[in-house]
Design an enzyme around this catalytic site. Structure first.
Site, PDB file in Angstrom:
ATOM      1  CG  ASN A 185      -1.926   1.113   1.658  1.00  0.00           C
ATOM      2  OD1 ASN A 185      -2.143   1.940   0.566  1.00  0.00           O
ATOM      3  ND2 ASN A 185      -2.096   0.894   2.734  1.00  0.00           N
ATOM      4  CE  LYS A 193       0.079   2.962   4.908  1.00  0.00           C
ATOM      5  NZ  LYS A 193       0.283   2.148   6.013  1.00  0.00           N
ATOM      6  CG  HIS A 218      -6.128   0.734   5.084  1.00  0.00           C
ATOM      7  ND1 HIS A 218      -5.379   2.461   5.896  1.00  0.00           N
ATOM      8  CD2 HIS A 218      -4.719   0.494   5.110  1.00  0.00           C
ATOM      9  CE1 HIS A 218      -4.106   2.104   6.195  1.00  0.00           C
ATOM     10  NE2 HIS A 218      -3.692   0.618   5.743  1.00  0.00           N
ATOM     11  CD  GLU A 270      -2.710   5.123   6.909  1.00  0.00           C
ATOM     12  OE1 GLU A 270      -2.277   4.809   5.910  1.00  0.00           O
ATOM     13  OE2 GLU A 270      -1.923   4.564   7.719  1.00  0.00           O
ATOM     14  CD  GLU A 320      -3.253  -2.844   7.485  1.00  0.00           C
ATOM     15  OE1 GLU A 320      -2.066  -3.506   6.299  1.00  0.00           O
ATOM     16  OE2 GLU A 320      -4.401  -2.146   7.177  1.00  0.00           O
ATOM     17  N   GLY A 357       2.810   1.877  10.929  1.00  0.00           N
ATOM     18  CA  GLY A 357       3.445   3.398  10.772  1.00  0.00           C
ATOM     19  C   GLY A 357       4.038   3.521  11.945  1.00  0.00           C
ATOM     20  CB  SER A 375       5.313  -1.942  12.054  1.00  0.00           C
ATOM     21  OG  SER A 375       5.182  -0.549  12.709  1.00  0.00           O
TER      22      SER A 375
HETATM   23  P1  13P Z   1       2.465  -0.240   7.765  1.00  0.00           P
HETATM   24  O1  13P Z   1       3.815  -0.975   6.719  1.00  0.00           O
HETATM   25  O2  13P Z   1       3.820   1.259   7.542  1.00  0.00           O
HETATM   26  O3  13P Z   1       2.573   0.040   9.277  1.00  0.00           O
HETATM   27  O4  13P Z   1       1.670   0.162   7.026  1.00  0.00           O
HETATM   28  C1  13P Z   1       0.563  -0.989   7.052  1.00  0.00           C
HETATM   29  C2  13P Z   1      -0.514  -0.452   5.857  1.00  0.00           C
HETATM   30  O5  13P Z   1      -0.924   0.091   6.743  1.00  0.00           O
HETATM   31  C3  13P Z   1      -0.788  -1.650   5.163  1.00  0.00           C
HETATM   32  O6  13P Z   1      -2.271  -0.790   4.721  1.00  0.00           O
END
Ligand code: 13P
Length: 237
Positions: free
Chosen positions: A7, A9, A91, A93, A160, A166, A196
């Protein structure tokens, strides 16, 4: 056969996405890696990429419309211009930063389901919920399935935990094992772990029972690291 997904982002430009996908595609072809691989670039970098059959490009978001007046959103006219039929929904976020509620998420899910999209549907609890215990955590996760048809054939789930995204600190092996077992007991769909995941931990995470693959943010944005993680994923088979 494990799944690996990246992803992007709000990272990578149109130019760097193009070189990432070209580089990755050549690599998958020359190494005969045949795991399912997914890349979710930002909307501005979508294009008709010519990829090997096991590499799919998806969108990080889409509105539940073909077109119309929804400023800032994209619909299926924009997505399918590039032959894309894969979408991330739910997701964390989008839930926690962009304020998408479960009702909106279910509307999106049902819209894209009706069109036969491959849906990677994300679930996961914030830190305060985790800290209140396993029962609360599972209760929170089950609510994220409200309005979601779990029998949909093109569904992949991704657990997740919000606190692991993150932060550089993945959930522990025990945490992942416990939650994945509970989810799998209820829902027999491929279940990815995200939060992560990186070169240093992907192998042990993929070896946890009921982990069918990974959804990676930060550590996947460097092409060399991502290729290395594809190799590790391929070797687990
Ligand atoms: P990170 O790998 O940066 O923790 O993000 C995970 C994520 O949100 C994938 O969709």
């Amino acid at each position: 056969m494990k799944i690996i997904a990246s992803n992007f982002k709000t990272n990578h430009t149109r130019k760097t996405t193009n070189s990432f996908i070209t580089n990755l595609n050549d690599f998958l072809q020359s190494t005969n890696i045949n795991n399912e691989v997914y890349i979710f670039p930002p909307a501005t970098a979508l294009d008709s990429f010519d990829t090997v059959s096991n590499l799919s490009i998806g969108v990080q978001n889409g509105y539940f419309t073909k077109n119309g007046s929804f400023t800032g959103e994209i619909g299926t006219d924009q997505i399918e211009e590039f032959g894309i039929k894969t979408i991330l929904i739910g997701h964390s976020e989008r839930r926690h930063i962009l304020g998408e509620d479960q009702k909106t998420i279910a509307l999106k899910y049902n819209y894209y389901k009706a069109l036969g999209y491959k849906i990677i549907y994300c679930i996961g609890e914030p830190l305060e919920v985790k800290q209140s215990g396993l029962t609360e955590t599972l209760g929170y996760i089950w609510e994220q399935f409200d309005g979601i048809d779990l029998n949909y054939e093109n569904l992949i789930l991704a657990y997740e935990p919000v606190w692991a995204i993150g932060t550089g600190i993945s959930a522990t092996i025990e945490d992942i094992a416990t939650i994945h077992k509970k989810i799998k007991k209820k829902i027999s769909k491929p279940l990815l772990y995200g939060g992560s995941v990186k070169l240093a931990n992907i192998q042990e995470i993929l070896n946890i029972p009921n982990v069918d693959g990974t959804l990676i943010g930060t550590a996947s944005w460097q092409i060399d690291d991502f290729k290395e993680m594809c190799k590790i994923t391929n070797n687990i088979n």
